[in-house]
Design an enzyme around this catalytic site. Sequence first.
Site: not given
Length: 470
Positions: A119, A449, A53, A187, A185
Amino acid sequence: MILDKYDYLVIGGGPGGTPVASALAQAGKQVLLVEKGAGLGGICLFEGCIPSKIFRESARRLRELRESDDFGLCLPSRDVHIDWSAIQERKQSILHLRSIGAMQRIRQNPSLDVVLGSAMFLNSTHARITPVSDGPVDIEFREAVIATGSQPVRPPIRGVDNPHVLDSGQILDINHIPKRLAIIGAGPIGVELSQIFNTFGSEVTLYEAGPRILSPVDQDLAEYLQQKMSDDGIEVITNCHIKCISRTGSGVFVEYLSNGNPSAHRYTDTVLLVTGRQPNTEGLGLENTAVKQTPHGIQVNSHLQTNESNIFALGDVIGQPMFAHWATAQALALAKNLLNQPSPFPVTENNTAVIFSEPELGMAGLTETQAQSRDIDYAVARYHFKQDARAQIANQARGQLKILYTRDKHRIIGLHALVEGAGDLMGEAALAIAQGTTLEELASAIHPHPTLTESFAAAARAALQENSSG
């Protein structure tokens, strides 16, 4: 210092793990949060939502400069120099500040320990913690939450390991703007980045295996966006099968089949591979537990509980939908339930999302395809933004709004908008879907508005008038 015993072990410090760990610790529970990356934030912060972004914002402002004449602003020149290194530096600065801020907030809670490292489950109540700067330590926990996210899928295409082939994380760190960019791709990530790099000057070709871009999205809006992308100079090749990627000179050839035509080749400098994501479970030691997983993710019940009654999982690691806000919603619900505060878990019918295309595409609730598959008797209210005052003022008078509602009770089950600013409409859309708002209630709400939100009431009023006259 790592303790010997914790109430909760949370693995993954992204938009799912961090909020669940914070909520549990704020309730006084002793929590250990383990993050394998460079800092808190997960894929969303470092390789996904935020950096892409940041690029999009630079691209948006570049388009505005090029369109300045439309607003009566006569610039000396419409040729704008793009300082790519400055864009990258700005990106890194924002990511660093957000990561540092997240860590500072977390460490204010004395009940929450944070370890940058890995972990691994030893069994259902013990785990081995390995900090990046220290040796391993074994700990005991009462309950655990797995929120390790996902990683890009590398499909079995010959040549996919070529250094010119990048994934969605690598493209965000590229040190130049590719002259030619092939994206495999179509997407959300592929669409967003194809438009961003097209604006920056790349010759973009977008390859998609399906018949259109954004297959899960409302068909009308996706097809409208696909046509706009083509009009902007992005070559969109659908029904496409990529055969191989072969290196030649300083670039690569992409060999593909499309619509049954003979094999074709396309030369490009860089290939971006965005063919999906898969759950991050490697190295977790799940084999030492009864936790079950499939290629689609860790198996959980409606309460996010795995086959181990004391181990839970959420976010991308349990499969679709893979959105940061979805993981956060699951995390907050899980934390409440773990603290014996019964709370409903999020359901996909109420989910909302935004594709930061140009213009933005926002969606909440069901699409027409989904409504049809569930045999819902529905109708559609439409609003075209070419008539919208705010959209006209912003020179963004294209796209439309679709509201899906049940014929019997006029309950809104889907809201889809294609317009610049659609992302800011999805908050009200999400509330309308979750609360079962009716057309009558949406029409009676007073919207300011001139704003894009007026479209909701206008579409609802038009549908009600049509129904009454019919």
